[in-house]
Scaffold this motif. Structure first.
Motif, PDB file in Angstrom:
ATOM      1  N   ILE A  28       0.840  -1.211   0.000  1.00 49.69           N
ATOM      2  CA  ILE A  28       0.000   0.000   0.000  1.00 49.69           C
ATOM      3  C   ILE A  28       0.870   1.254   0.000  1.00 49.69           C
ATOM      4  N   SER A  29       1.984   1.206   0.750  1.00 56.68           N
ATOM      5  CA  SER A  29       2.892   2.349   0.797  1.00 56.68           C
ATOM      6  C   SER A  29       3.503   2.629  -0.574  1.00 56.68           C
ATOM      7  N   LEU A  30       3.915   1.561  -1.270  1.00 56.13           N
ATOM      8  CA  LEU A  30       4.483   1.751  -2.610  1.00 56.13           C
ATOM      9  C   LEU A  30       3.448   2.302  -3.585  1.00 56.13           C
ATOM     10  N   ILE A  31       2.200   1.796  -3.487  1.00 55.23           N
ATOM     11  CA  ILE A  31       1.134   2.308  -4.350  1.00 55.23           C
ATOM     12  C   ILE A  31       0.891   3.791  -4.080  1.00 55.23           C
ATOM     13  N   SER A  32       0.901   4.176  -2.800  1.00 50.58           N
ATOM     14  CA  SER A  32       0.684   5.582  -2.442  1.00 50.58           C
ATOM     15  C   SER A  32       1.808   6.461  -2.967  1.00 50.58           C
ATOM     16  N   LEU A  33       3.069   5.974  -2.849  1.00 51.77           N
ATOM     17  CA  LEU A  33       4.193   6.730  -3.389  1.00 51.77           C
ATOM     18  C   LEU A  33       4.071   6.897  -4.903  1.00 51.77           C
ATOM     19  N   PHE A  34       3.660   5.833  -5.566  1.00 57.14           N
ATOM     20  CA  PHE A  34       3.454   5.909  -7.015  1.00 57.14           C
ATOM     21  C   PHE A  34       2.344   6.900  -7.344  1.00 57.14           C
ATOM     22  N   GLY A  35       1.279   6.905  -6.524  1.00 53.13           N
ATOM     23  CA  GLY A  35       0.175   7.837  -6.745  1.00 53.13           C
ATOM     24  C   GLY A  35       0.610   9.282  -6.601  1.00 53.13           C
ATOM     25  N   VAL A  36       1.431   9.559  -5.582  1.00 53.07           N
ATOM     26  CA  VAL A  36       1.935  10.930  -5.406  1.00 53.07           C
ATOM     27  C   VAL A  36       2.799  11.344  -6.587  1.00 53.07           C
ATOM     28  N   GLY A  37       3.714  10.431  -6.987  1.00 49.51           N
ATOM     29  CA  GLY A  37       4.571  10.755  -8.132  1.00 49.51           C
ATOM     30  C   GLY A  37       3.778  10.982  -9.404  1.00 49.51           C
ATOM     31  N   LEU A  38       2.792  10.114  -9.643  1.00 50.03           N
ATOM     32  CA  LEU A  38       1.956  10.254 -10.837  1.00 50.03           C
ATOM     33  C   LEU A  38       1.138  11.533 -10.789  1.00 50.03           C
ATOM     34  N   GLY A  39       0.592  11.846  -9.611  1.00 50.54           N
ATOM     35  CA  GLY A  39      -0.194  13.073  -9.485  1.00 50.54           C
ATOM     36  C   GLY A  39       0.634  14.325  -9.716  1.00 50.54           C
ATOM     37  N   VAL A  40       1.838  14.355  -9.140  1.00 51.74           N
ATOM     38  CA  VAL A  40       2.720  15.509  -9.333  1.00 51.74           C
ATOM     39  C   VAL A  40       3.124  15.641 -10.795  1.00 51.74           C
ATOM     40  N   ALA A  41       3.453  14.509 -11.428  1.00 51.01           N
ATOM     41  CA  ALA A  41       3.829  14.543 -12.851  1.00 51.01           C
ATOM     42  C   ALA A  41       2.670  15.040 -13.711  1.00 51.01           C
ATOM     43  N   ALA A  42       1.455  14.548 -13.401  1.00 49.99           N
ATOM     44  CA  ALA A  42       0.283  14.990 -14.163  1.00 49.99           C
ATOM     45  C   ALA A  42       0.022  16.473 -13.953  1.00 49.99           C
ATOM     46  N   LEU A  43       0.173  16.931 -12.699  1.00 46.87           N
ATOM     47  CA  LEU A  43      -0.049  18.344 -12.407  1.00 46.87           C
ATOM     48  C   LEU A  43       0.928  19.235 -13.160  1.00 46.87           C
ATOM     49  N   VAL A  44       2.213  18.876 -13.108  1.00 41.37           N
ATOM     50  CA  VAL A  44       3.236  19.669 -13.793  1.00 41.37           C
ATOM     51  C   VAL A  44       3.009  19.656 -15.302  1.00 41.37           C
TER      52      VAL A  44
END
Length: 322
Positions: A28-44
């Motif tokens: 779950i922690s790895l999925i959450s880290l991936f979600g944060v990275g994906l969200g930041v990349a999408a935002l930028v």
């Protein structure tokens, strides 16, 4: 120093992977880290695309209609050259001024009729204040025609049609169209009309412009609309920077006074610009929400992991590593 780093790396891997019973939490922690990275990349990425689109849109708007438009409440500016001199002498931020003529007309071709806002411009003024010449995708800049005398051959004046106007009428470069003005000729009840030869197609990339505007020579426009010689319907004003136009408008208004009215490019297109600004705000909120959800998942996972690792943390603290 290298040994200390290797110990830290080893402990980090062990704490992140955890024991078998906490493997699900690690997942779950790895999925959450991936979600944060994906969200930041999408935002930028999305914000960068929106900024690029907005910059391109500003360039299209100012390149077609310049930075500031000056009108007269009397509909006609009789002394555009004198007015240009006054503006250039008073405001150092003004780079160029160009008069032009405009009026609403109907364009007819083989039984099809479409409304258009026709503008009479000259090449020199267009090059100084706009990039409209670069927007002519096919054909050439409009020219004034010679009067057709009964005993001699003449040449029709030319017109550049917006790409959507040309598509709706089904007309190509080299074809003749009839332009009908809503004003009547003196002493008659018939509207003015004149034949034009299509010399080019205007393609700005914006439907609002391509479906509305057509271009002819300014001298032909003055003659067709029966305006006084050397007069204009409005002035295009180009400034050193488009961002200066909004601050310059009230100064120009105060300087010229009645009957002149001044509007800058952002005011003329405020609905479109507001829609883009609102869209950017909504996208930012949605992507930020995605990042926050992923961040809270990471926080909750870390809290559970810390609770499980109390004994290990106590041992490390007793060893002097914490």
């Amino acid at each position: 120093m290298q040994k200390g780093k290797s110990i830290v790396a080893l402990l980090s891997r062990r704490f992140l992977t955890g024991k078998s019973k906490s493997g699900f939490l690690s997942f779950i922690s790895l999925i959450s880290l991936f979600g944060v990275g994906l969200g930041v990349a999408a935002l930028v990425t999305v914000m960068a695309v929106m900024e690029g689109f907005e910059t391109k849109l500003h360039s299209l708007i100012t390149g077609t209609h310049s930075h500031i438009i000056l009108y007269s409440a009397k509909n006609i500016i009789r002394d555009p050259e004198q007015l240009e001199k006054r503006l250039r002498d008073e405001f150092s931020d003004i780079v160029a001024v160009a008069p032009y003529v405009f009026s609403e007309v109907m364009i007819a071709y083989r039984g099809k009729i479409m409304g258009s806002l026709i503008e009479g411009i000259d090449r020199e003024g267009a090059e100084r204040t706009t990039k409209v010449i670069e927007r002519i995708s096919r054909g050439e800049f409009p020219e004034r025609g010679r009067a057709v005398a009964p005993s001699a051959e003449g040449r029709l004046p030319t017109i550049v049609l917006g790409s959507v106007v040309a598509e709706e009428l089904g007309v190509e470069v080299g074809k003749e169209v009839s332009v009908v003005s809503p004003y009547f000729d003196q002493g008659t009840l018939e509207p003015r009309s004149r034949r034009f030869l299509v010399s080019g197609i205007l393609s700005t990339g914006m439907y609002e412009y391509d479906s509305k505007y057509s271009l002819i020579d300014v001298g032909e426009a003055v003659d067709f609309f029966q305006l006084p010689l050397r007069s204009a319907s409005a002035l295009r004003i180009k400034t050193k920077d488009p961002a200066l136009s909004s601050r310059l408008v009230p100064k120009v208004k105060a300087f010229l006074g009645f009957p002149y009215n001044v509007r800058d490019w952002s005011e003329l297109n405020q609905n479109l610009l507001y829609a883009i600004k609102l869209q950017k705000a909504v996208i930012f909120i949605v992507l930020t929400a995605i990042i926050l959800v992923a961040a809270f998942n990471i926080m909750s996972t870390l809290v559970i992991l810390m609770d499980e690792k109390k004994r290990e943390m106590a041992i490390l603290k007793a060893m002097g590593l914490a």
